[in-house]
Scaffold this motif. Structure first.
Motif, PDB file in Angstrom:
ATOM      1  N   GLU A   5     -37.572  -3.705   0.896  1.00  0.00           N
ATOM      2  CA  GLU A   5     -37.311  -5.126   1.061  1.00  0.00           C
ATOM      3  C   GLU A   5     -36.009  -5.498   0.736  1.00  0.00           C
ATOM      4  O   GLU A   5     -35.559  -5.034  -0.209  1.00  0.00           O
ATOM      5  CB  GLU A   5     -38.435  -5.913   0.168  1.00  0.00           C
ATOM      6  N   GLU A   6     -35.137  -6.032   1.715  1.00  0.00           N
ATOM      7  CA  GLU A   6     -33.726  -6.376   1.573  1.00  0.00           C
ATOM      8  C   GLU A   6     -33.653  -7.806   0.971  1.00  0.00           C
ATOM      9  O   GLU A   6     -34.361  -8.772   1.143  1.00  0.00           O
ATOM     10  CB  GLU A   6     -33.097  -6.299   2.961  1.00  0.00           C
ATOM     11  N   ASP A   7     -32.606  -7.902   0.214  1.00  0.00           N
ATOM     12  CA  ASP A   7     -32.299  -9.196  -0.206  1.00  0.00           C
ATOM     13  C   ASP A   7     -30.843  -9.242  -0.455  1.00  0.00           C
ATOM     14  O   ASP A   7     -29.962  -8.367  -0.879  1.00  0.00           O
ATOM     15  CB  ASP A   7     -32.826  -9.221  -1.887  1.00  0.00           C
ATOM     16  N   PRO A   8     -29.946 -10.338   0.283  1.00  0.00           N
ATOM     17  CA  PRO A   8     -31.014 -11.664   0.869  1.00  0.00           C
ATOM     18  C   PRO A   8     -31.231 -11.362   2.259  1.00  0.00           C
ATOM     19  O   PRO A   8     -31.054 -10.260   2.858  1.00  0.00           O
ATOM     20  CB  PRO A   8     -29.662 -12.714   0.967  1.00  0.00           C
ATOM     21  N   GLN A   9     -31.876 -12.254   3.025  1.00  0.00           N
ATOM     22  CA  GLN A   9     -32.346 -12.204   4.051  1.00  0.00           C
ATOM     23  C   GLN A   9     -31.271 -12.509   5.127  1.00  0.00           C
ATOM     24  O   GLN A   9     -31.160 -11.881   6.103  1.00  0.00           O
ATOM     25  CB  GLN A   9     -33.605 -13.014   4.597  1.00  0.00           C
ATOM     26  N   ALA A  10     -30.439 -13.394   4.694  1.00  0.00           N
ATOM     27  CA  ALA A  10     -29.163 -13.680   5.613  1.00  0.00           C
ATOM     28  C   ALA A  10     -27.994 -13.732   4.584  1.00  0.00           C
ATOM     29  O   ALA A  10     -28.271 -14.329   3.544  1.00  0.00           O
ATOM     30  CB  ALA A  10     -29.632 -14.900   6.388  1.00  0.00           C
TER      31      ALA A  10
END
Lengths: 111, 114
Positions: A5-10
């Motif tokens: 899961e990446e952070d941030p999405q944008a």
């Protein structure tokens, strides 16, 4: 659910600034990889870090891996407009060949 | 090397029609992966082959989806019958299983089912 899961999405930054993206995963891994996807294109491999490594560099890219926290970060230094893309982390579980990709971070570099 | 080749690049079809997507992996690679990418679900692994044998098809949505790899240089993903919810970008990727699992992606097929 996705392993990574990446952070941030944008993320939107100015050209020349550094961009940092994070990735968390859930199970023990063999390797962790980062990929880039330009709009309308396939994913392109950027860098791989093995589970026994803590940091790796490739040009303007720096990847760290903390297996105790099950997390990784991708740092792009001195960003350029051409770095605008989505960035994905991918993990392969020990003994398995397939990769599991996160949802990605959409990076925009403003000129 | 030409990289992973996919065809067609775009496909527009009507609900109920059969759709066949094609992939030619990089020569010498012995693993092939089919992915589907949508805004809602992200990048999903549908199936992968090792030495032309399906290893894991747990990501195939339902029986309407099937994939074959008759030889080391060709694979197909078939949807029959197609439905609007199958609209997505389908990627094929290949790798050499004796290495670090770095995958090389094709340009994708953008499928629209009306």
């Amino acid at each position: 659910s996705q392993q990574g899961e990446e952070d941030p999405q944008a993320l939107s930054i100015q050209e020349g600034e550094n961009a940092t993206m994070n990735c968390s995963y859930k199970t023990s891994i063999n390797n962790l990889q980062w990929y880039r996807q330009n709009s309308g294109r396939g994913l392109v491999h950027l860098i791989l870090i093995r589970s026994n490594e803590r940091e790796k560099h490739s040009g303007r890219l720096r990847v760290t891996l903390d297996t105790s926290k099950k997390s990784s970060s991708l740092l792009i230094t001195a960003s350029r407009a051409a770095d605008t893309a989505s960035y994905f982390c991918a993990t392969d579980k020990e003994g398995a060949q397939k990769l599991v990709f996160g949802q990605g971070t959409r990076l925009t570099i403003n000129p | 090397d030409a990289g992973v080749i996919q065809s067609p690049r775009h496909e527009v079809t009507e609900m109920g029609q059969e759709v066949t997507l094609r992939c030619k992996p990089i020569s010498g690679h012995n693993s092939l992966f089919w992915y589907r990418q949508t805004m809602m679900r992200g990048l999903e692994l549908l199936i992968y082959f090792n030495n032309n044998v399906p290893i894991d098809d747990s990501g195939m949505p339902e029986d309407r989806f099937s994939a074959k790899m008759p030889n080391a240089s060709f694979s197909t993903l078939k949807i029959q019958p197609s439905e609007p919810r199958d609209s997505a970008v389908y990627f094929c990727a290949s790798s050499f299983s004796g290495s670090t699992n770095e995958q090389f992606f094709g340009p994708g097929t953008r499928l629209t089912v009306l």
